[in-house]
Design a protein around this motif. Structure first.
Motif, mmCIF file in Angstrom:
data_model
loop_
_atom_site.group_PDB
_atom_site.id
_atom_site.type_symbol
_atom_site.label_atom_id
_atom_site.label_comp_id
_atom_site.label_asym_id
_atom_site.label_seq_id
_atom_site.Cartn_x
_atom_site.Cartn_y
_atom_site.Cartn_z
ATOM 1 N N ASP A 1 0.813 -1.217 0.000
ATOM 2 C CA ASP A 1 0.000 0.000 0.000
ATOM 3 C C ASP A 1 0.848 1.268 0.000
ATOM 4 O OD1 ASP A 1 -2.282 -1.525 0.024
ATOM 5 O OD2 ASP A 1 -2.487 -1.498 2.207
ATOM 6 N N LYS A 2 2.012 1.197 0.632
ATOM 7 C CA LYS A 2 2.892 2.365 0.711
ATOM 8 C C LYS A 2 4.129 2.145 -0.162
ATOM 9 C CE LYS A 2 1.488 3.323 5.486
ATOM 10 N NZ LYS A 2 1.937 3.433 6.907
ATOM 11 N N PRO A 3 4.768 3.216 -0.649
ATOM 12 C CA PRO A 3 5.994 3.062 -1.439
ATOM 13 C C PRO A 3 7.024 2.243 -0.663
ATOM 14 C CG PRO A 3 5.246 5.336 -1.458
ATOM 15 C CD PRO A 3 4.400 4.624 -0.448
ATOM 16 N N THR A 4 7.536 1.188 -1.284
ATOM 17 C CA THR A 4 8.371 0.236 -0.546
ATOM 18 C C THR A 4 9.641 -0.132 -1.313
ATOM 19 O OG1 THR A 4 6.402 -0.710 0.509
ATOM 20 C CG2 THR A 4 8.415 -2.039 0.561
ATOM 21 N N ILE A 5 10.740 -0.168 -0.553
ATOM 22 C CA ILE A 5 12.033 -0.635 -1.053
ATOM 23 C C ILE A 5 12.305 -1.974 -0.389
ATOM 24 C CG2 ILE A 5 14.498 -0.101 -1.265
ATOM 25 C CD1 ILE A 5 13.577 2.815 -0.277
ATOM 26 N N SER A 6 12.825 -2.934 -1.134
ATOM 27 C CA SER A 6 13.228 -4.203 -0.523
ATOM 28 C C SER A 6 14.725 -4.422 -0.737
ATOM 29 C CB SER A 6 12.438 -5.383 -1.104
ATOM 30 O OG SER A 6 12.625 -5.478 -2.498
ATOM 31 N N ASP B 1 8.250 -1.629 -4.696
ATOM 32 C CA ASP B 1 8.335 -0.730 -5.844
ATOM 33 C C ASP B 1 9.756 -0.672 -6.403
ATOM 34 O OD1 ASP B 1 5.553 0.556 -5.812
ATOM 35 O OD2 ASP B 1 6.218 0.804 -3.745
ATOM 36 N N VAL B 2 10.739 -0.823 -5.516
ATOM 37 C CA VAL B 2 12.145 -0.763 -5.914
ATOM 38 C C VAL B 2 12.906 -1.825 -5.132
ATOM 39 C CG1 VAL B 2 14.251 0.645 -6.015
ATOM 40 C CG2 VAL B 2 12.021 1.722 -6.343
ATOM 41 N N LEU C 1 10.749 -10.081 -12.095
ATOM 42 C CA LEU C 1 9.515 -9.757 -11.375
ATOM 43 C C LEU C 1 9.030 -8.340 -11.679
ATOM 44 C CD1 LEU C 1 10.482 -11.346 -7.940
ATOM 45 C CD2 LEU C 1 8.808 -12.227 -9.569
ATOM 46 N N GLU C 2 9.697 -7.693 -12.640
ATOM 47 C CA GLU C 2 9.339 -6.334 -13.061
ATOM 48 C C GLU C 2 9.455 -5.320 -11.923
ATOM 49 O OE1 GLU C 2 6.076 -6.095 -16.119
ATOM 50 O OE2 GLU C 2 5.653 -8.115 -15.352
ATOM 51 N N THR C 3 10.445 -5.553 -11.044
ATOM 52 C CA THR C 3 10.738 -4.607 -9.969
ATOM 53 C C THR C 3 12.055 -3.910 -10.291
ATOM 54 O OG1 THR C 3 9.625 -6.015 -8.335
ATOM 55 C CG2 THR C 3 11.128 -4.326 -7.490
ATOM 56 N N LEU D 1 9.698 6.409 -16.695
ATOM 57 C CA LEU D 1 10.966 5.713 -16.493
ATOM 58 C C LEU D 1 10.715 4.350 -15.854
ATOM 59 C CD1 LEU D 1 14.086 5.553 -16.345
ATOM 60 C CD2 LEU D 1 13.916 6.707 -14.114
ATOM 61 N N TYR D 2 9.805 4.304 -14.898
ATOM 62 C CA TYR D 2 9.505 3.057 -14.182
ATOM 63 C C TYR D 2 9.091 1.960 -15.167
ATOM 64 C CZ TYR D 2 8.014 0.205 -10.202
ATOM 65 O OH TYR D 2 7.908 -0.786 -9.253
ATOM 66 N N LYS D 3 8.188 2.311 -16.079
ATOM 67 C CA LYS D 3 7.710 1.333 -17.058
ATOM 68 C C LYS D 3 8.831 0.906 -17.993
ATOM 69 C CE LYS D 3 4.492 -1.177 -18.878
ATOM 70 N NZ LYS D 3 3.930 -2.325 -18.113
ATOM 71 N N LYS D 4 9.661 1.859 -18.390
ATOM 72 C CA LYS D 4 10.790 1.559 -19.281
ATOM 73 C C LYS D 4 11.743 0.563 -18.621
ATOM 74 C CE LYS D 4 14.733 3.909 -21.517
ATOM 75 N NZ LYS D 4 15.815 3.439 -20.641
ATOM 76 N N LEU D 5 12.041 0.771 -17.354
ATOM 77 C CA LEU D 5 12.945 -0.118 -16.637
ATOM 78 C C LEU D 5 12.349 -1.514 -16.489
ATOM 79 C CD1 LEU D 5 14.275 2.283 -13.838
ATOM 80 C CD2 LEU D 5 15.435 1.581 -15.939
ATOM 81 N N GLN D 6 11.048 -1.598 -16.291
ATOM 82 C CA GLN D 6 10.388 -2.899 -16.191
ATOM 83 C C GLN D 6 10.551 -3.696 -17.489
ATOM 84 O OE1 GLN D 6 6.402 -1.502 -14.966
ATOM 85 N NE2 GLN D 6 6.636 -2.796 -13.144
#
Length: 374
Positions: free
Chosen positions: A195-200, A275-276, A296-298, A341-346
Protein backbone atom coordinates in the motif's frame (compact mmCIF):
# COMPACT_ATOMS: atom_id res chain seq x y z
CA UNK A 1 29.80 -38.49 -16.68
CA UNK A 2 29.78 -39.05 -12.95
CA UNK A 3 30.15 -35.63 -11.34
CA UNK A 4 30.80 -34.85 -7.68
CA UNK A 5 29.97 -31.32 -6.51
CA UNK A 6 31.39 -30.09 -3.20
CA UNK A 7 29.54 -27.19 -1.58
CA UNK A 8 29.58 -26.02 2.01
CA UNK A 9 25.79 -25.62 2.07
CA UNK A 10 23.02 -27.10 -0.05
CA UNK A 11 19.23 -27.24 0.32
CA UNK A 12 17.85 -30.19 2.21
CA UNK A 13 14.63 -30.05 0.21
CA UNK A 14 13.45 -28.70 -3.13
CA UNK A 15 11.88 -25.72 -1.34
CA UNK A 16 15.21 -23.87 -1.85
CA UNK A 17 15.78 -23.41 1.89
CA UNK A 18 19.16 -21.71 1.45
CA UNK A 19 20.89 -18.54 2.58
CA UNK A 20 23.09 -17.07 -0.13
CA UNK A 21 23.90 -16.59 -3.81
CA UNK A 22 26.58 -19.31 -3.98
CA UNK A 23 24.10 -21.86 -2.65
CA UNK A 24 21.42 -20.77 -5.15
CA UNK A 25 23.99 -21.09 -7.94
CA UNK A 26 25.07 -24.56 -6.81
CA UNK A 27 21.50 -25.83 -6.42
CA UNK A 28 20.40 -24.65 -9.88
CA UNK A 29 23.52 -25.97 -11.57
CA UNK A 30 23.43 -29.34 -9.83
CA UNK A 31 19.87 -29.85 -11.04
CA UNK A 32 20.83 -28.59 -14.51
CA UNK A 33 23.82 -30.92 -14.81
CA UNK A 34 21.76 -33.86 -13.55
CA UNK A 35 19.83 -33.74 -16.84
CA UNK A 36 23.04 -34.71 -18.63
CA UNK A 37 25.06 -36.62 -16.02
CA UNK A 38 24.99 -38.48 -12.70
CA UNK A 39 25.45 -35.86 -9.97
CA UNK A 40 26.45 -36.41 -6.33
CA UNK A 41 26.69 -33.46 -3.93
CA UNK A 42 28.85 -33.40 -0.79
CA UNK A 43 27.65 -30.79 1.70
CA UNK A 44 27.37 -29.95 5.41
CA UNK A 45 25.07 -31.91 7.66
CA UNK A 46 22.04 -29.97 8.89
CA UNK A 47 19.63 -32.22 10.74
CA UNK A 48 19.30 -35.97 11.11
CA UNK A 49 19.75 -37.19 7.52
CA UNK A 50 23.15 -38.43 6.38
CA UNK A 51 22.10 -38.62 2.74
CA UNK A 52 19.04 -37.95 0.61
CA UNK A 53 17.91 -37.14 -2.94
CA UNK A 54 16.55 -33.95 -4.45
CA UNK A 55 15.08 -34.86 -7.82
CA UNK A 56 17.94 -36.68 -9.61
CA UNK A 57 20.72 -35.32 -7.39
CA UNK A 58 22.15 -37.56 -4.65
CA UNK A 59 23.25 -35.57 -1.58
CA UNK A 60 25.73 -36.87 1.00
CA UNK A 61 26.22 -34.95 4.26
CA UNK A 62 29.68 -34.43 5.77
CA UNK A 63 31.03 -33.34 9.14
CA UNK A 64 29.02 -32.58 12.26
CA UNK A 65 25.49 -31.23 12.37
CA UNK A 66 25.82 -27.45 12.15
CA UNK A 67 23.95 -24.35 11.11
CA UNK A 68 24.86 -21.77 8.52
CA UNK A 69 27.87 -19.50 9.11
CA UNK A 70 29.65 -17.11 6.81
CA UNK A 71 32.85 -16.65 8.76
CA UNK A 72 34.67 -18.16 11.72
CA UNK A 73 33.56 -21.61 12.95
CA UNK A 74 37.02 -22.96 12.11
CA UNK A 75 36.72 -26.28 13.96
CA UNK A 76 33.44 -27.35 12.38
CA UNK A 77 34.56 -26.16 8.96
CA UNK A 78 37.78 -28.15 9.20
CA UNK A 79 35.80 -31.23 10.26
CA UNK A 80 33.54 -30.77 7.26
CA UNK A 81 36.56 -30.45 4.95
CA UNK A 82 38.28 -33.52 6.40
CA UNK A 83 35.15 -35.67 6.27
CA UNK A 84 34.36 -34.56 2.72
CA UNK A 85 37.81 -35.64 1.53
CA UNK A 86 37.31 -39.00 3.29
CA UNK A 87 34.20 -39.59 1.17
CA UNK A 88 36.55 -40.70 -1.64
CA UNK A 89 36.27 -44.12 0.00
CA UNK A 90 32.60 -44.43 -0.95
CA UNK A 91 32.62 -42.54 -4.26
CA UNK A 92 33.12 -44.65 -7.36
CA UNK A 93 34.09 -43.84 -10.94
CA UNK A 94 33.95 -40.06 -10.51
CA UNK A 95 35.03 -38.27 -13.68
CA UNK A 96 34.87 -34.67 -12.46
CA UNK A 97 34.91 -32.95 -9.07
CA UNK A 98 33.62 -29.35 -8.83
CA UNK A 99 34.22 -27.01 -5.88
CA UNK A 100 31.84 -24.12 -5.22
CA UNK A 101 33.46 -21.83 -2.62
CA UNK A 102 36.79 -21.13 -0.93
CA UNK A 103 36.20 -23.78 1.76
CA UNK A 104 35.49 -26.45 -0.84
CA UNK A 105 38.17 -25.58 -3.41
CA UNK A 106 40.96 -27.46 -1.58
CA UNK A 107 38.52 -30.28 -0.80
CA UNK A 108 37.65 -30.64 -4.49
CA UNK A 109 41.35 -30.65 -5.40
CA UNK A 110 42.21 -33.33 -2.82
CA UNK A 111 39.22 -35.46 -3.78
CA UNK A 112 40.10 -35.31 -7.47
CA UNK A 113 43.67 -36.29 -6.59
CA UNK A 114 42.48 -39.35 -4.65
CA UNK A 115 39.87 -40.30 -7.25
CA UNK A 116 42.20 -39.67 -10.21
CA UNK A 117 39.60 -37.42 -11.77
CA UNK A 118 39.46 -33.95 -13.32
CA UNK A 119 38.81 -30.93 -11.09
CA UNK A 120 37.01 -27.66 -11.79
CA UNK A 121 36.29 -24.68 -9.56
CA UNK A 122 33.13 -22.58 -9.95
CA UNK A 123 34.56 -19.16 -9.14
CA UNK A 124 32.46 -16.29 -7.80
CA UNK A 125 34.98 -13.76 -6.46
CA UNK A 126 38.72 -13.33 -6.26
CA UNK A 127 39.58 -11.85 -2.87
CA UNK A 128 43.39 -12.01 -2.80
CA UNK A 129 44.51 -9.04 -0.70
CA UNK A 130 40.88 -8.24 0.24
CA UNK A 131 40.01 -11.00 2.67
CA UNK A 132 40.65 -9.19 5.96
CA UNK A 133 39.00 -6.01 4.63
CA UNK A 134 35.86 -7.93 3.72
CA UNK A 135 35.75 -10.44 6.58
CA UNK A 136 37.91 -9.10 9.42
CA UNK A 137 40.63 -11.15 11.07
CA UNK A 138 38.91 -14.43 10.16
CA UNK A 139 39.60 -13.52 6.53
CA UNK A 140 43.21 -14.66 7.02
CA UNK A 141 41.94 -18.25 6.69
CA UNK A 142 40.34 -17.45 3.33
CA UNK A 143 43.44 -15.60 2.12
CA UNK A 144 45.55 -18.64 2.96
CA UNK A 145 43.21 -21.08 1.20
CA UNK A 146 42.89 -18.96 -1.93
CA UNK A 147 46.65 -18.52 -2.29
CA UNK A 148 47.05 -22.26 -1.70
CA UNK A 149 44.60 -23.25 -4.44
CA UNK A 150 46.12 -20.93 -7.04
CA UNK A 151 49.36 -22.92 -6.73
CA UNK A 152 47.63 -26.19 -7.61
CA UNK A 153 47.03 -27.74 -11.02
CA UNK A 154 43.33 -27.06 -11.55
CA UNK A 155 41.88 -28.26 -14.86
CA UNK A 156 39.29 -25.51 -15.29
CA UNK A 157 38.15 -22.35 -13.51
CA UNK A 158 34.58 -21.44 -14.44
CA UNK A 159 33.98 -17.80 -13.50
CA UNK A 160 30.47 -16.44 -12.99
CA UNK A 161 31.36 -13.15 -14.71
CA UNK A 162 33.97 -11.63 -17.02
CA UNK A 163 34.95 -9.41 -14.08
CA UNK A 164 35.80 -12.45 -11.97
CA UNK A 165 37.55 -14.16 -14.89
CA UNK A 166 39.76 -11.11 -15.49
CA UNK A 167 40.77 -11.17 -11.82
CA UNK A 168 41.47 -14.91 -12.01
CA UNK A 169 43.74 -14.37 -15.00
CA UNK A 170 46.09 -12.36 -12.80
CA UNK A 171 46.91 -15.50 -10.83
CA UNK A 172 46.29 -18.55 -13.05
CA UNK A 173 46.81 -19.68 -16.64
CA UNK A 174 44.15 -17.86 -18.67
CA UNK A 175 43.77 -20.86 -20.99
CA UNK A 176 42.19 -22.61 -18.01
CA UNK A 177 39.56 -19.92 -17.30
CA UNK A 178 36.19 -19.33 -18.93
CA UNK A 179 33.06 -17.37 -18.10
CA UNK A 180 29.67 -19.00 -17.72
CA UNK A 181 27.13 -16.81 -15.98
CA UNK A 182 24.85 -18.17 -13.26
CA UNK A 183 21.62 -19.98 -14.00
CA UNK A 184 18.72 -18.00 -12.61
CA UNK A 185 15.71 -20.03 -11.58
CA UNK A 186 13.09 -17.38 -12.17
CA UNK A 187 10.53 -17.14 -9.37
CA UNK A 188 6.97 -17.96 -10.32
CA UNK A 189 5.28 -15.64 -7.88
CA UNK A 190 2.76 -12.89 -8.29
CA UNK A 191 1.74 -10.59 -5.50
CA UNK A 192 0.12 -7.19 -5.14
CA UNK A 193 2.20 -4.09 -4.51
CA UNK A 194 2.35 -2.84 -0.93
CA UNK A 195 0.00 0.00 0.00
CA UNK A 196 2.89 2.36 0.71
CA UNK A 197 5.99 3.06 -1.44
CA UNK A 198 8.37 0.24 -0.55
CA UNK A 199 12.03 -0.64 -1.05
CA UNK A 200 13.23 -4.20 -0.52
CA UNK A 201 16.73 -5.51 0.08
CA UNK A 202 17.96 -9.12 0.26
CA UNK A 203 21.47 -9.42 1.66
CA UNK A 204 23.63 -11.07 4.27
CA UNK A 205 24.01 -8.52 7.02
CA UNK A 206 27.77 -8.16 6.79
CA UNK A 207 29.79 -4.98 6.41
CA UNK A 208 30.57 -5.21 2.70
CA UNK A 209 26.89 -5.53 1.77
CA UNK A 210 26.58 -1.87 2.92
CA UNK A 211 22.99 -2.13 4.13
CA UNK A 212 23.86 0.83 6.38
CA UNK A 213 23.98 2.97 3.21
CA UNK A 214 20.41 1.95 2.40
CA UNK A 215 19.25 2.85 5.91
CA UNK A 216 20.87 6.29 5.66
CA UNK A 217 19.27 6.74 2.24
CA UNK A 218 15.83 5.92 3.68
CA UNK A 219 16.32 8.72 6.20
CA UNK A 220 16.81 11.17 3.31
CA UNK A 221 13.94 9.75 1.25
CA UNK A 222 11.65 10.13 4.27
CA UNK A 223 11.96 13.91 4.02
CA UNK A 224 10.18 13.75 0.66
CA UNK A 225 8.08 10.60 1.17
CA UNK A 226 7.25 10.35 4.90
CA UNK A 227 5.42 7.01 4.46
CA UNK A 228 8.36 5.28 2.70
CA UNK A 229 8.87 1.67 3.77
CA UNK A 230 11.96 -0.54 3.56
CA UNK A 231 11.95 -4.31 4.09
CA UNK A 232 15.34 -5.94 4.74
CA UNK A 233 15.67 -9.72 4.39
CA UNK A 234 18.75 -11.40 5.80
CA UNK A 235 20.75 -12.07 8.94
CA UNK A 236 24.38 -11.68 9.91
CA UNK A 237 26.88 -10.14 12.34
CA UNK A 238 25.90 -6.56 11.44
CA UNK A 239 22.23 -7.02 12.34
CA UNK A 240 22.40 -5.38 15.78
CA UNK A 241 24.43 -2.44 14.44
CA UNK A 242 21.94 -1.90 11.63
CA UNK A 243 18.99 -2.00 14.01
CA UNK A 244 20.74 0.51 16.27
CA UNK A 245 21.33 2.80 13.29
CA UNK A 246 17.64 2.53 12.42
CA UNK A 247 16.73 3.66 15.93
CA UNK A 248 19.26 6.51 15.89
CA UNK A 249 17.77 7.84 12.66
CA UNK A 250 14.21 7.43 14.03
CA UNK A 251 13.22 5.03 11.27
CA UNK A 252 11.50 2.34 13.35
CA UNK A 253 8.21 3.06 11.56
CA UNK A 254 9.86 2.93 8.14
CA UNK A 255 12.28 0.00 8.23
CA UNK A 256 11.38 -3.62 8.94
CA UNK A 257 13.97 -6.36 9.48
CA UNK A 258 12.44 -9.62 8.30
CA UNK A 259 15.41 -11.80 9.26
CA UNK A 260 15.99 -15.10 7.48
CA UNK A 261 13.00 -16.00 5.31
CA UNK A 262 13.09 -19.76 4.80
CA UNK A 263 11.07 -20.15 1.60
CA UNK A 264 12.68 -18.60 -1.48
CA UNK A 265 9.25 -17.90 -2.97
CA UNK A 266 8.40 -15.87 0.12
CA UNK A 267 11.56 -13.81 -0.38
CA UNK A 268 10.57 -13.20 -3.99
CA UNK A 269 7.04 -12.19 -2.99
CA UNK A 270 8.55 -9.35 -0.93
CA UNK A 271 10.65 -8.26 -3.92
CA UNK A 272 7.65 -8.57 -6.24
CA UNK A 273 5.44 -6.50 -3.92
CA UNK A 274 8.05 -3.76 -3.59
CA UNK A 275 8.33 -0.73 -5.84
CA UNK A 276 12.15 -0.76 -5.91
CA UNK A 277 14.75 -3.40 -5.13
CA UNK A 278 18.06 -2.22 -3.69
CA UNK A 279 21.48 -3.90 -3.70
CA UNK A 280 23.97 -1.53 -2.00
CA UNK A 281 26.71 -4.19 -1.79
CA UNK A 282 30.26 -3.31 -2.85
CA UNK A 283 31.33 -6.97 -3.18
CA UNK A 284 29.44 -9.33 -5.49
CA UNK A 285 30.52 -12.12 -7.79
CA UNK A 286 27.48 -11.87 -10.02
CA UNK A 287 24.21 -10.55 -8.56
CA UNK A 288 21.52 -13.19 -9.08
CA UNK A 289 18.94 -11.30 -7.05
CA UNK A 290 19.17 -8.35 -9.46
CA UNK A 291 18.09 -10.60 -12.34
CA UNK A 292 15.36 -12.13 -10.18
CA UNK A 293 14.08 -8.61 -9.51
CA UNK A 294 14.16 -7.88 -13.26
CA UNK A 295 12.08 -11.00 -13.91
CA UNK A 296 9.51 -9.76 -11.38
CA UNK A 297 9.34 -6.33 -13.06
CA UNK A 298 10.74 -4.61 -9.97
CA UNK A 299 13.27 -1.92 -11.00
CA UNK A 300 16.52 -1.95 -9.03
CA UNK A 301 19.01 0.53 -7.65
CA UNK A 302 22.49 -0.92 -7.10
CA UNK A 303 26.03 0.16 -6.35
CA UNK A 304 27.95 0.56 -9.59
CA UNK A 305 30.34 -2.38 -9.31
CA UNK A 306 31.48 -4.31 -12.41
CA UNK A 307 29.85 -7.72 -11.73
CA UNK A 308 26.40 -6.22 -11.14
CA UNK A 309 26.69 -3.87 -14.11
CA UNK A 310 27.65 -6.90 -16.22
CA UNK A 311 24.89 -9.22 -15.00
CA UNK A 312 22.17 -6.57 -15.27
CA UNK A 313 23.11 -5.70 -18.82
CA UNK A 314 22.80 -2.10 -17.58
CA UNK A 315 19.07 -2.53 -17.99
CA UNK A 316 16.14 -2.51 -15.63
CA UNK A 317 17.54 -0.17 -12.99
CA UNK A 318 19.81 2.67 -11.96
CA UNK A 319 23.25 2.72 -10.37
CA UNK A 320 24.91 4.87 -7.73
CA UNK A 321 28.48 5.46 -6.61
CA UNK A 322 29.39 2.76 -4.05
CA UNK A 323 29.09 3.91 -0.42
CA UNK A 324 27.34 7.15 -1.49
CA UNK A 325 24.03 7.02 0.37
CA UNK A 326 23.00 10.47 -0.87
CA UNK A 327 23.19 9.36 -4.51
CA UNK A 328 21.44 6.12 -3.56
CA UNK A 329 18.54 8.11 -2.13
CA UNK A 330 18.44 10.29 -5.25
CA UNK A 331 18.26 7.29 -7.60
CA UNK A 332 15.49 5.62 -5.60
CA UNK A 333 13.48 8.86 -5.63
CA UNK A 334 14.05 9.17 -9.39
CA UNK A 335 12.46 5.76 -9.98
CA UNK A 336 9.59 6.35 -7.54
CA UNK A 337 8.73 9.75 -9.01
CA UNK A 338 8.95 9.00 -12.74
CA UNK A 339 6.20 6.66 -13.96
CA UNK A 340 7.44 6.68 -17.56
CA UNK A 341 10.97 5.71 -16.49
CA UNK A 342 9.51 3.06 -14.18
CA UNK A 343 7.71 1.33 -17.06
CA UNK A 344 10.79 1.56 -19.28
CA UNK A 345 12.95 -0.12 -16.64
CA UNK A 346 10.39 -2.90 -16.19
CA UNK A 347 10.45 -3.70 -19.93
CA UNK A 348 14.26 -3.61 -20.06
CA UNK A 349 14.56 -5.97 -17.13
CA UNK A 350 12.28 -8.55 -18.70
CA UNK A 351 14.43 -8.51 -21.86
CA UNK A 352 17.68 -9.07 -19.94
CA UNK A 353 16.47 -12.06 -17.92
CA UNK A 354 16.30 -14.22 -21.05
CA UNK A 355 20.10 -14.42 -21.06
CA UNK A 356 20.12 -16.48 -17.85
CA UNK A 357 17.59 -19.26 -18.34
CA UNK A 358 18.32 -22.85 -17.27
CA UNK A 359 18.39 -23.89 -20.89
CA UNK A 360 20.88 -21.25 -22.08
CA UNK A 361 23.29 -21.41 -19.13
CA UNK A 362 22.86 -25.14 -18.53
CA UNK A 363 23.95 -25.89 -22.10
CA UNK A 364 27.02 -23.62 -21.80
CA UNK A 365 28.03 -25.17 -18.49
CA UNK A 366 27.63 -28.71 -19.76
CA UNK A 367 29.75 -27.97 -22.84
CA UNK A 368 32.45 -26.39 -20.66
CA UNK A 369 32.79 -29.50 -18.49
CA UNK A 370 32.55 -31.93 -21.40
CA UNK A 371 35.37 -30.03 -23.13
CA UNK A 372 37.73 -31.37 -20.45
CA UNK A 373 37.27 -34.85 -21.89
CA UNK A 374 37.40 -34.04 -25.62
Amino acid sequence: MNICIVTEYFPHSDCLDIKGGVEVCCYNEALGLSKYHNVTVLTSKEGELDEFNIQDVHVICCGEDRGYVQKGSFTSRLKFMKDAVEKHKILEDIDLVIGYNFITYPVAYKLAEKLNSRVSLRYHDVWIGEWTKNMGISGLFGEMLERYIFKKDIDLYVAVSDFTRNNLNKYVDNTKTITVHNIVDFPKVKSEKYDKPTISCVARLVEYKRVNDLIKAVALIKDEIPEIQCKIIGTGPEEENLKNLTKQLELDENIEFLGFVEEHDDVMKVVNSSDVFCLPSIVEGFGIVIIEAQSLETPFVAARIPPVVESSGQKGGLFFEPKNHEELAKQILTILNDKELYKKLQIEGLENKNNYTKEVIGDKLNKAYESLFN
